[in-house]
Enzyme design. Structure first.
Site, PDB file in Angstrom:
ATOM      1  N   THR A 188     124.090 -75.089  13.986  1.00  0.00           N
ATOM      2  CA  THR A 188     124.977 -75.936  13.192  1.00  0.00           C
ATOM      3  C   THR A 188     124.592 -77.359  13.491  1.00  0.00           C
ATOM      4  O   THR A 188     123.950 -77.616  14.500  1.00  0.00           O
ATOM      5  CB  THR A 188     126.430 -75.699  13.662  1.00  0.00           C
ATOM      6  OG1 THR A 188     126.831 -74.389  13.313  1.00  0.00           O
ATOM      7  CG2 THR A 188     127.413 -76.679  13.081  1.00  0.00           C
TER       8      THR A 188
ATOM      9  N   ARG B 256     132.883 -64.272   5.957  1.00  0.00           N
ATOM     10  CA  ARG B 256     133.230 -64.763   7.304  1.00  0.00           C
ATOM     11  C   ARG B 256     133.233 -66.301   7.310  1.00  0.00           C
ATOM     12  O   ARG B 256     132.328 -66.940   6.824  1.00  0.00           O
ATOM     13  CB  ARG B 256     132.219 -64.248   8.317  1.00  0.00           C
ATOM     14  CG  ARG B 256     132.448 -64.711   9.766  1.00  0.00           C
ATOM     15  CD  ARG B 256     131.551 -65.868  10.145  1.00  0.00           C
ATOM     16  NE  ARG B 256     131.620 -66.193  11.578  1.00  0.00           N
ATOM     17  CZ  ARG B 256     131.023 -67.264  12.108  1.00  0.00           C
ATOM     18  NH1 ARG B 256     130.360 -68.101  11.350  1.00  0.00           N
ATOM     19  NH2 ARG B 256     131.119 -67.499  13.397  1.00  0.00           N
ATOM     20  N   VAL B 257     134.278 -66.877   7.874  1.00  0.00           N
ATOM     21  CA  VAL B 257     134.369 -68.332   8.025  1.00  0.00           C
ATOM     22  C   VAL B 257     134.316 -68.643   9.512  1.00  0.00           C
ATOM     23  O   VAL B 257     135.056 -68.054  10.305  1.00  0.00           O
ATOM     24  CB  VAL B 257     135.688 -68.863   7.408  1.00  0.00           C
ATOM     25  CG1 VAL B 257     135.853 -70.346   7.706  1.00  0.00           C
ATOM     26  CG2 VAL B 257     135.711 -68.614   5.911  1.00  0.00           C
ATOM     27  N   GLY B 258     133.433 -69.553   9.889  1.00  0.00           N
ATOM     28  CA  GLY B 258     133.347 -69.951  11.294  1.00  0.00           C
ATOM     29  C   GLY B 258     134.257 -71.124  11.589  1.00  0.00           C
ATOM     30  O   GLY B 258     135.186 -71.434  10.832  1.00  0.00           O
ATOM     31  N   ASP B 259     133.970 -71.789  12.693  1.00  0.00           N
ATOM     32  CA  ASP B 259     134.808 -72.926  13.105  1.00  0.00           C
ATOM     33  C   ASP B 259     134.464 -74.206  12.346  1.00  0.00           C
ATOM     34  O   ASP B 259     135.302 -75.101  12.228  1.00  0.00           O
ATOM     35  CB  ASP B 259     134.616 -73.179  14.609  1.00  0.00           C
ATOM     36  CG  ASP B 259     133.157 -73.478  14.952  1.00  0.00           C
ATOM     37  OD1 ASP B 259     132.263 -72.781  14.436  1.00  0.00           O
ATOM     38  OD2 ASP B 259     132.907 -74.415  15.732  1.00  0.00           O
TER      39      ASP B 259
ATOM     40  N   THR C 233     129.348 -76.691  18.310  1.00  0.00           N
ATOM     41  CA  THR C 233     128.366 -75.765  17.764  1.00  0.00           C
ATOM     42  C   THR C 233     128.319 -74.553  18.697  1.00  0.00           C
ATOM     43  O   THR C 233     128.677 -74.655  19.865  1.00  0.00           O
ATOM     44  CB  THR C 233     126.950 -76.382  17.675  1.00  0.00           C
ATOM     45  OG1 THR C 233     126.492 -76.714  18.985  1.00  0.00           O
ATOM     46  CG2 THR C 233     126.922 -77.628  16.809  1.00  0.00           C
ATOM     47  N   GLY C 234     127.847 -73.443  18.161  1.00  0.00           N
ATOM     48  CA  GLY C 234     127.804 -72.233  18.969  1.00  0.00           C
ATOM     49  C   GLY C 234     128.789 -71.214  18.436  1.00  0.00           C
ATOM     50  O   GLY C 234     129.160 -71.277  17.249  1.00  0.00           O
TER      51      GLY C 234
ATOM     52  N   GLY D  18     131.435 -69.699  16.899  1.00  0.00           N
ATOM     53  CA  GLY D  18     132.561 -70.298  16.190  1.00  0.00           C
ATOM     54  C   GLY D  18     133.885 -69.636  16.498  1.00  0.00           C
ATOM     55  O   GLY D  18     134.926 -70.300  16.561  1.00  0.00           O
TER      56      GLY D  18
HETATM   57  N1  ASP Z   1     129.719 -72.570  14.980  1.00  0.00           N
HETATM   58  C1  ASP Z   1     128.989 -71.981  13.882  1.00  0.00           C
HETATM   59  C2  ASP Z   1     129.700 -70.809  13.383  1.00  0.00           C
HETATM   60  O1  ASP Z   1     130.241 -70.069  14.176  1.00  0.00           O
HETATM   61  C3  ASP Z   1     127.625 -71.569  14.231  1.00  0.00           C
HETATM   62  C4  ASP Z   1     126.936 -72.382  15.261  1.00  0.00           C
HETATM   63  O2  ASP Z   1     127.268 -73.491  15.524  1.00  0.00           O
HETATM   64  O3  ASP Z   1     125.968 -71.916  15.851  1.00  0.00           O
HETATM   65  O4  ASP Z   1     129.691 -70.581  12.198  1.00  0.00           O
END
Ligand code: ASP
Length: 356
Positions: free
Chosen positions: A199, A227-230, A250-251, A253
């Site tokens: 991200t 699917r919805v992330g953060d 990031t990471g 979510g």
């Molecule tokens: N945070 C993002 C999500 O979960 C993905 C990411 O940052 O790696 O959609």
């Protein structure tokens, strides 16, 4: 009361204007402990070196911080080589690229977001329009895509040949019991395809002490459609409060959502933490929460090392220009984020909550 119709906006506008002139003290009376820096500062994830440079350049020209951040991340959204954001991002399990993005404007304390938007290269710019041109914060799916196309965003196929090839191979590696085969001579298993998170977040502070931020992503690779992330969720993948600071994630979510991570980073800075301390605090909180989840999702916890099994990073920028970042896992001393200030754009090493 007159029988004339009155819009909610008009009504609130009149009442709000009266309240604003009396209730809100001048900016520097609110937090004299966070004096503004002389120059704009931008912080971003590790893929944001060009982003922070662009954002600072625009903020120095007087572009509002939220727009500077959005224009900065546009470089990565359009980059086919970044397979975690925008054009070239990895698709969902059906091969469709679905993007999430959000932005937040400190001075007006307003935000906009889109989730599961398809066929639009710059979802963060669509999020900006949701913020500026609607009375809503979040549009999803087909409605978000239609909103973007109505506003002139071109209809674009976002699946690059490279992302398509990775997706096809992932699908072929999922099971020996289905009819999909890997290319001849290739013996891949699902374990060869680490689910890719990735991200870009960017927070910007200008020399008036105003803040803005945005986060944009193609989300978790091969996710369940819908699917919805953060990233598009205010308070989770990003948050800013013009009195205090700005933050993003990031990471994984789901962990940023379940912790209300970015909101909590800002609130910890309000309470006195440095940006890095605030990020570390939230990561340790996430680790506590994951231990409670491991009974039903054991893959999230590394019992041997007594730490979460996934990565998550927070980035934080305080109103006085102090910045910092922390990541759940990694090697101390390795660059983990990017920043730009008077000294130029560069990579820096943030803190690691559970070092290797
Ligand atoms: N945070 C993002 C999500 O979960 C993905 C990411 O940052 O790696 O959609």
């Amino acid at each position: 009361m007159s029988g004339l119709p009155i819009s909610r906006r008009g009504f609130l506008g009149a009442a709000g204007a009266a309240a604003l002139t009396t209730a809100v003290p001048a900016r520097h009376e609110v937090h004299p402990r966070f004096p503004s820096p002389d120059q704009p500062i931008a912080i971003s994830s590790l893929n944001g070196l060009r982003t922070v440079a662009k954002a600072c350049e625009l903020a120095a020209q007087g572009v509002r911080p939220v727009t500077a951040a959005i224009q900065g991340v546009a470089i990565v959204e359009a980059d086919p080589n970044d397979i975690s954001v925008g054009y070239g991002g990895l698709p969902n399990e059906e091969g469709v690229v679905q993007l999430d993005a959000a932005c937040m404007d400190g001075p007006r304390h307003n935000a906009g977001a889109v989730a599961c938007i398809e066929r639009v290269m710059h979802p963060a710019q669509v999020a900006e329009l949701v913020m500026d041109r609607t009375d809503h914060v979040l549009l999803v799916g087909e409605g978000a895509t239609r909103f973007a196309h109505d506003h002139g965003f071109p209809d674009q196929d976002l699946l690059t040949p490279r992302a398509r090839e990775i997706w096809l191979r992932w699908r072929a590696s999922r099971s020996r019991d289905d009819d999909w085969l890997s290319p001849l001579g290739e013996e891949t298993t699902n374990a060869d395809f680490e689910r890719l998170y990735g991200t870009i977040h960017c927070s910007v502070l200008n020399s008036d002490g105003d803040l803005g931020c945005c986060t944009t992503t193609s989300g978790l690779s091969f996710k369940i459609p819908g699917r919805v992330g953060d990233s598009p969720l205010i308070g989770c993948g990003l948050y800013c409060d013009n009195e205090v600071g700005s933050a993003g994630a990031t990471g994984r979510g789901e962990a940023a959502i379940l912790s209300g991570g970015s909101w909590l980073v800002v609130e910890r800075m309000r309470a006195g933490d440095t940006p890095e301390e605030a990020c570390l605090y939230v990561l340790r909180r996430v680790a506590d929460q994951v231990q409670r989840q491991q009974a039903w999702q054991p893959g999230l916890w590394n019992e041997e090392k007594k730490r979460p099994a996934f990565n998550l990073s927070f980035y934080a920028l305080r109103k006085d220009g102090l910045y910092g970042s922390a990541r759940m896992l990694g090697l101390p001393g390795k660059p983990t984020f990017t920043v730009c200030d008077a000294a130029g754009a560069r990579e820096e090493a943030g803190a690691i909550a559970f070092p290797d």
